[in-house]
Write a protein that holds these residues in place. Structure first.
Motif, PDB file in Angstrom:
ATOM      1  N   GLU A  10       6.384  41.013  21.823  1.00 54.85           N
ATOM      2  CA  GLU A  10       7.183  39.819  21.547  1.00 54.85           C
ATOM      3  C   GLU A  10       7.460  39.621  20.067  1.00 54.85           C
ATOM      4  O   GLU A  10       8.523  39.158  19.681  1.00 54.85           O
ATOM      5  N   TYR A  11       6.462  39.951  19.207  1.00 50.32           N
ATOM      6  CA  TYR A  11       6.613  39.703  17.772  1.00 50.32           C
ATOM      7  C   TYR A  11       5.709  40.630  16.974  1.00 50.32           C
ATOM      8  O   TYR A  11       4.857  41.325  17.524  1.00 50.32           O
ATOM      9  N   ILE A  12       5.904  40.627  15.642  1.00 48.26           N
ATOM     10  CA  ILE A  12       5.003  41.290  14.707  1.00 48.26           C
ATOM     11  C   ILE A  12       4.733  40.301  13.581  1.00 48.26           C
ATOM     12  O   ILE A  12       5.620  39.532  13.200  1.00 48.26           O
ATOM     13  N   GLN A  13       3.510  40.303  13.078  1.00 53.31           N
ATOM     14  CA  GLN A  13       3.168  39.405  11.975  1.00 53.31           C
ATOM     15  C   GLN A  13       3.734  39.969  10.680  1.00 53.31           C
ATOM     16  O   GLN A  13       3.812  41.177  10.485  1.00 53.31           O
ATOM     17  N   LEU A  14       4.116  39.075   9.775  1.00 54.29           N
ATOM     18  CA  LEU A  14       4.743  39.463   8.518  1.00 54.29           C
ATOM     19  C   LEU A  14       3.883  40.453   7.736  1.00 54.29           C
ATOM     20  O   LEU A  14       4.387  41.466   7.269  1.00 54.29           O
ATOM     21  N   ASP A  15       2.586  40.166   7.582  1.00 51.22           N
ATOM     22  CA  ASP A  15       1.733  41.074   6.815  1.00 51.22           C
ATOM     23  C   ASP A  15       1.665  42.460   7.454  1.00 51.22           C
ATOM     24  O   ASP A  15       1.692  43.480   6.766  1.00 51.22           O
ATOM     25  N   GLN A  16       1.632  42.511   8.781  1.00 55.07           N
ATOM     26  CA  GLN A  16       1.607  43.797   9.489  1.00 55.07           C
ATOM     27  C   GLN A  16       2.918  44.556   9.302  1.00 55.07           C
ATOM     28  O   GLN A  16       2.924  45.774   9.155  1.00 55.07           O
ATOM     29  N   LEU A  17       4.032  43.835   9.292  1.00 57.25           N
ATOM     30  CA  LEU A  17       5.337  44.471   9.089  1.00 57.25           C
ATOM     31  C   LEU A  17       5.429  45.104   7.713  1.00 57.25           C
ATOM     32  O   LEU A  17       5.895  46.241   7.576  1.00 57.25           O
ATOM     33  N   LEU A  18       4.987  44.389   6.687  1.00 60.57           N
ATOM     34  CA  LEU A  18       5.057  44.920   5.330  1.00 60.57           C
ATOM     35  C   LEU A  18       4.246  46.206   5.207  1.00 60.57           C
ATOM     36  O   LEU A  18       4.665  47.159   4.540  1.00 60.57           O
ATOM     37  N   LYS A  19       3.088  46.262   5.856  1.00 61.90           N
ATOM     38  CA  LYS A  19       2.275  47.480   5.839  1.00 61.90           C
ATOM     39  C   LYS A  19       2.924  48.588   6.668  1.00 61.90           C
ATOM     40  O   LYS A  19       2.990  49.735   6.233  1.00 61.90           O
ATOM     41  N   ALA A  20       3.392  48.255   7.870  1.00 58.62           N
ATOM     42  CA  ALA A  20       3.958  49.257   8.789  1.00 58.62           C
ATOM     43  C   ALA A  20       5.203  49.932   8.224  1.00 58.62           C
ATOM     44  O   ALA A  20       5.452  51.106   8.495  1.00 58.62           O
ATOM     45  N   THR A  21       5.970  49.211   7.436  1.00 54.62           N
ATOM     46  CA  THR A  21       7.195  49.781   6.860  1.00 54.62           C
ATOM     47  C   THR A  21       6.926  50.478   5.533  1.00 54.62           C
ATOM     48  O   THR A  21       7.828  51.079   4.958  1.00 54.62           O
ATOM     49  N   GLY A  22       5.698  50.361   5.027  1.00 56.45           N
ATOM     50  CA  GLY A  22       5.359  50.999   3.756  1.00 56.45           C
ATOM     51  C   GLY A  22       5.814  50.211   2.541  1.00 56.45           C
ATOM     52  O   GLY A  22       5.741  50.711   1.417  1.00 56.45           O
ATOM     53  N   LEU A  23       6.266  48.978   2.735  1.00 55.50           N
ATOM     54  CA  LEU A  23       6.692  48.167   1.599  1.00 55.50           C
ATOM     55  C   LEU A  23       5.491  47.738   0.766  1.00 55.50           C
ATOM     56  O   LEU A  23       5.624  47.486  -0.430  1.00 55.50           O
ATOM     57  N   THR A  24       4.329  47.619   1.416  1.00 55.56           N
ATOM     58  CA  THR A  24       3.071  47.399   0.700  1.00 55.56           C
ATOM     59  C   THR A  24       2.071  48.419   1.229  1.00 55.56           C
ATOM     60  O   THR A  24       2.172  48.858   2.378  1.00 55.56           O
ATOM     61  N   GLY A  25       1.107  48.771   0.399  1.00 56.26           N
ATOM     62  CA  GLY A  25       0.133  49.775   0.801  1.00 56.26           C
ATOM     63  C   GLY A  25      -1.021  49.223   1.606  1.00 56.26           C
ATOM     64  O   GLY A  25      -1.595  49.924   2.440  1.00 56.26           O
ATOM     65  N   THR A  26      -1.364  47.957   1.371  1.00 58.73           N
ATOM     66  CA  THR A  26      -2.506  47.349   2.048  1.00 58.73           C
ATOM     67  C   THR A  26      -2.169  45.937   2.493  1.00 58.73           C
ATOM     68  O   THR A  26      -1.185  45.347   2.047  1.00 58.73           O
ATOM     69  N   GLY A  27      -3.043  45.398   3.345  1.00 63.42           N
ATOM     70  CA  GLY A  27      -2.871  44.013   3.767  1.00 63.42           C
ATOM     71  C   GLY A  27      -3.018  43.060   2.599  1.00 63.42           C
ATOM     72  O   GLY A  27      -2.332  42.047   2.528  1.00 63.42           O
ATOM     73  N   GLY A  28      -3.910  43.392   1.666  1.00 63.14           N
ATOM     74  CA  GLY A  28      -4.092  42.550   0.481  1.00 63.14           C
ATOM     75  C   GLY A  28      -2.842  42.482  -0.360  1.00 63.14           C
ATOM     76  O   GLY A  28      -2.471  41.417  -0.867  1.00 63.14           O
ATOM     77  N   GLU A  29      -2.166  43.629  -0.515  1.00 65.16           N
ATOM     78  CA  GLU A  29      -0.908  43.649  -1.264  1.00 65.16           C
ATOM     79  C   GLU A  29       0.140  42.812  -0.545  1.00 65.16           C
ATOM     80  O   GLU A  29       0.923  42.101  -1.183  1.00 65.16           O
ATOM     81  N   ALA A  30       0.173  42.897   0.782  1.00 70.84           N
ATOM     82  CA  ALA A  30       1.132  42.117   1.568  1.00 70.84           C
ATOM     83  C   ALA A  30       0.874  40.626   1.374  1.00 70.84           C
ATOM     84  O   ALA A  30       1.803  39.851   1.135  1.00 70.84           O
ATOM     85  N   HIS A  31      -0.399  40.221   1.435  1.00 67.13           N
ATOM     86  CA  HIS A  31      -0.743  38.809   1.265  1.00 67.13           C
ATOM     87  C   HIS A  31      -0.368  38.323  -0.132  1.00 67.13           C
ATOM     88  O   HIS A  31       0.166  37.221  -0.292  1.00 67.13           O
ATOM     89  N   SER A  32      -0.630  39.142  -1.142  1.00 67.01           N
ATOM     90  CA  SER A  32      -0.293  38.764  -2.519  1.00 67.01           C
ATOM     91  C   SER A  32       1.209  38.589  -2.699  1.00 67.01           C
ATOM     92  O   SER A  32       1.660  37.654  -3.364  1.00 67.01           O
ATOM     93  N   ALA A  33       1.993  39.489  -2.108  1.00 71.45           N
ATOM     94  CA  ALA A  33       3.447  39.409  -2.224  1.00 71.45           C
ATOM     95  C   ALA A  33       3.974  38.126  -1.586  1.00 71.45           C
ATOM     96  O   ALA A  33       4.848  37.455  -2.137  1.00 71.45           O
ATOM     97  N   VAL A  34       3.420  37.767  -0.414  1.00 74.61           N
ATOM     98  CA  VAL A  34       3.851  36.548   0.274  1.00 74.61           C
ATOM     99  C   VAL A  34       3.449  35.323  -0.544  1.00 74.61           C
ATOM    100  O   VAL A  34       4.253  34.414  -0.764  1.00 74.61           O
ATOM    101  N   GLU A  35       2.207  35.304  -1.028  1.00 74.37           N
ATOM    102  CA  GLU A  35       1.724  34.173  -1.825  1.00 74.37           C
ATOM    103  C   GLU A  35       2.547  33.979  -3.092  1.00 74.37           C
ATOM    104  O   GLU A  35       2.756  32.853  -3.552  1.00 74.37           O
ATOM    105  N   ALA A  36       3.039  35.085  -3.669  1.00 71.96           N
ATOM    106  CA  ALA A  36       3.825  35.019  -4.896  1.00 71.96           C
ATOM    107  C   ALA A  36       5.280  34.617  -4.637  1.00 71.96           C
ATOM    108  O   ALA A  36       6.064  34.473  -5.573  1.00 71.96           O
ATOM    109  N   GLY A  37       5.654  34.458  -3.372  1.00 70.56           N
ATOM    110  CA  GLY A  37       7.023  34.056  -3.037  1.00 70.56           C
ATOM    111  C   GLY A  37       8.033  35.188  -3.133  1.00 70.56           C
ATOM    112  O   GLY A  37       9.232  34.938  -3.278  1.00 70.56           O
TER     113      GLY A  37
END
Length: 72
Positions: A10-37
């Motif tokens: 039904e859906y994918i979580q934003l942090d998982q998408l960023l990792k799955a597409t290779g836009l970020t290397g880790t979940g921590g990087e994904a969280h930081s990118a979202v927090e930074a806007g």
């Protein structure tokens, strides 16, 4: 560049998408990118790291755009 990503289920979580597409290397990087806007969903800044994304939505991060499509 535009990436087409097939959502299984039904859906994918934003942090998982960023990792799955290779836009970020880790979940921590994904969280930081979202927090930074730095991540936009359907043209709006997204502040929820685990926002549920569904087919038909678009995610922008840096110069990349991800278009979510339904898995066949």
């Amino acid at each position: 560049m535009t990436i087409s990503f097939a959502v299984r289920g039904e859906y994918i979580q934003l942090d998982q998408l960023l990792k799955a597409t290779g836009l970020t290397g880790t979940g921590g990087e994904a969280h930081s990118a979202v927090e930074a806007g730095l991540v936009r969903v359907d043209g709006h800044a997204e502040s929820r790291k685990r926002a549920k994304l569904r087919p038909g939505q678009t995610v922008s991060f840096g110069s990349e755009t991800v278009v979510l499509v339904a898995a066949a």
